[in-house]
Scaffold this motif. Structure first.
Motif, mmCIF file in Angstrom:
data_model
loop_
_atom_site.group_PDB
_atom_site.id
_atom_site.type_symbol
_atom_site.label_atom_id
_atom_site.label_comp_id
_atom_site.label_asym_id
_atom_site.label_seq_id
_atom_site.Cartn_x
_atom_site.Cartn_y
_atom_site.Cartn_z
ATOM 1 N N GLN A 46 0.881 -1.355 0.011
ATOM 2 C CA GLN A 46 -0.075 0.140 0.013
ATOM 3 C C GLN A 46 1.003 1.042 -0.127
ATOM 4 O O GLN A 46 0.733 2.138 -0.640
ATOM 5 N N GLY A 47 1.983 1.328 0.808
ATOM 6 C CA GLY A 47 2.894 2.431 0.992
ATOM 7 C C GLY A 47 3.269 2.402 -0.419
ATOM 8 O O GLY A 47 3.663 3.758 -0.958
ATOM 9 N N GLU A 48 3.903 1.609 -1.045
ATOM 10 C CA GLU A 48 4.643 1.585 -2.371
ATOM 11 C C GLU A 48 3.603 1.961 -3.316
ATOM 12 O O GLU A 48 4.104 2.902 -4.208
ATOM 13 N N SER A 49 2.427 1.585 -3.439
ATOM 14 C CA SER A 49 1.481 2.027 -4.357
ATOM 15 C C SER A 49 1.089 3.327 -4.336
ATOM 16 O O SER A 49 0.980 4.282 -5.060
ATOM 17 N N ARG A 50 1.063 3.938 -3.014
ATOM 18 C CA ARG A 50 0.795 5.359 -2.603
ATOM 19 C C ARG A 50 1.619 6.300 -3.184
ATOM 20 O O ARG A 50 1.599 7.374 -3.729
#
Length: 201
Positions: A46-50
């Protein structure tokens, strides 16, 4: 069939019972390594996608702004050319007032009370000189050349904007998939029970 019946039974529960069941499921599985690994992996993705979506969003906005400025510039040059073409076809220079007309006020008689009101002198259209005509033709040709170059830039940027928009949409979909798991901790209560926000529920 069994799954459908279970789901129907779950939907028939009260909100308090649904929350109690959810709490039971969380606490009964939270200590399991597979559950921890799944949620931790979800948070990492999620952090990488954001982060990726934010980078794409910045590039997309810059490209859209550049395209917008180019299109506005092109329209401005086209408006100038249209005005110059109109002047060339009419053979007229800028609108001016003759000295005689500006010094004399025309009278307009009102049929009702016969009062007189001053009227502004009519404009006088001055013919184009040969030098002015040549300058207009030269400026119009220069504008056409500039428009050609700007259109080429627009043709180059439009596919970039489309590609970035697709990448942004794909990153948004991936982020939503990641957010279907635990999103972020809400805190703990006085009994040290942890509360989490589940984005997909």
């Amino acid at each position: 069939k069994g799954s459908k019946e279970m789901f129907s039974t779950f939907l028939a529960l009260s909100l308090a019972d649904k929350l109690a069941l959810l709490e039971f499921l969380i606490h009964s599985h939270y200590d399991r390594e597979a559950f921890k690994a799944s949620t931790d992996d979800s948070l990492e993705r999620q952090g990488e996608s954001r982060r990726l979506r934010k980078e794409i969003e910045v590039e997309l906005k810059e490209a859209q702004k550049e395209l917008e400025v180019l299109e506005e510039t092109i329209q401005g040059l086209k408006d100038q050319n249209a005005e110059m073409t109109e002047r060339l076809e009419a053979g007229e220079s800028d609108i001016e007032l003759s000295e005689e007309e500006s010094e004399t006020e025309n009278e307009v008689v009102d049929d009702d009370n016969e009062s007189s009101k001053p009227q502004a002198p009519p404009p006088v259209f001055v013919p184009l000189s040969e030098k002015e005509r040549e300058e207009l033709v030269e400026r119009r040709a220069g504008n056409k050349k500039e428009i050609t170059g700007l259109n080429a830039s627009c043709r180059r940027i439009r596919p970039e904007v489309t590609a970035l928009q697709r990448k942004f949409d794909a990153a948004s979909r991936d982020l939503r998939k990641c957010s279907s798991y635990r999103t972020f901790p809400l805190g703990i209560d006085r009994n040290l029970r942890e509360y989490w926000w589940f984005g997909g529920i």
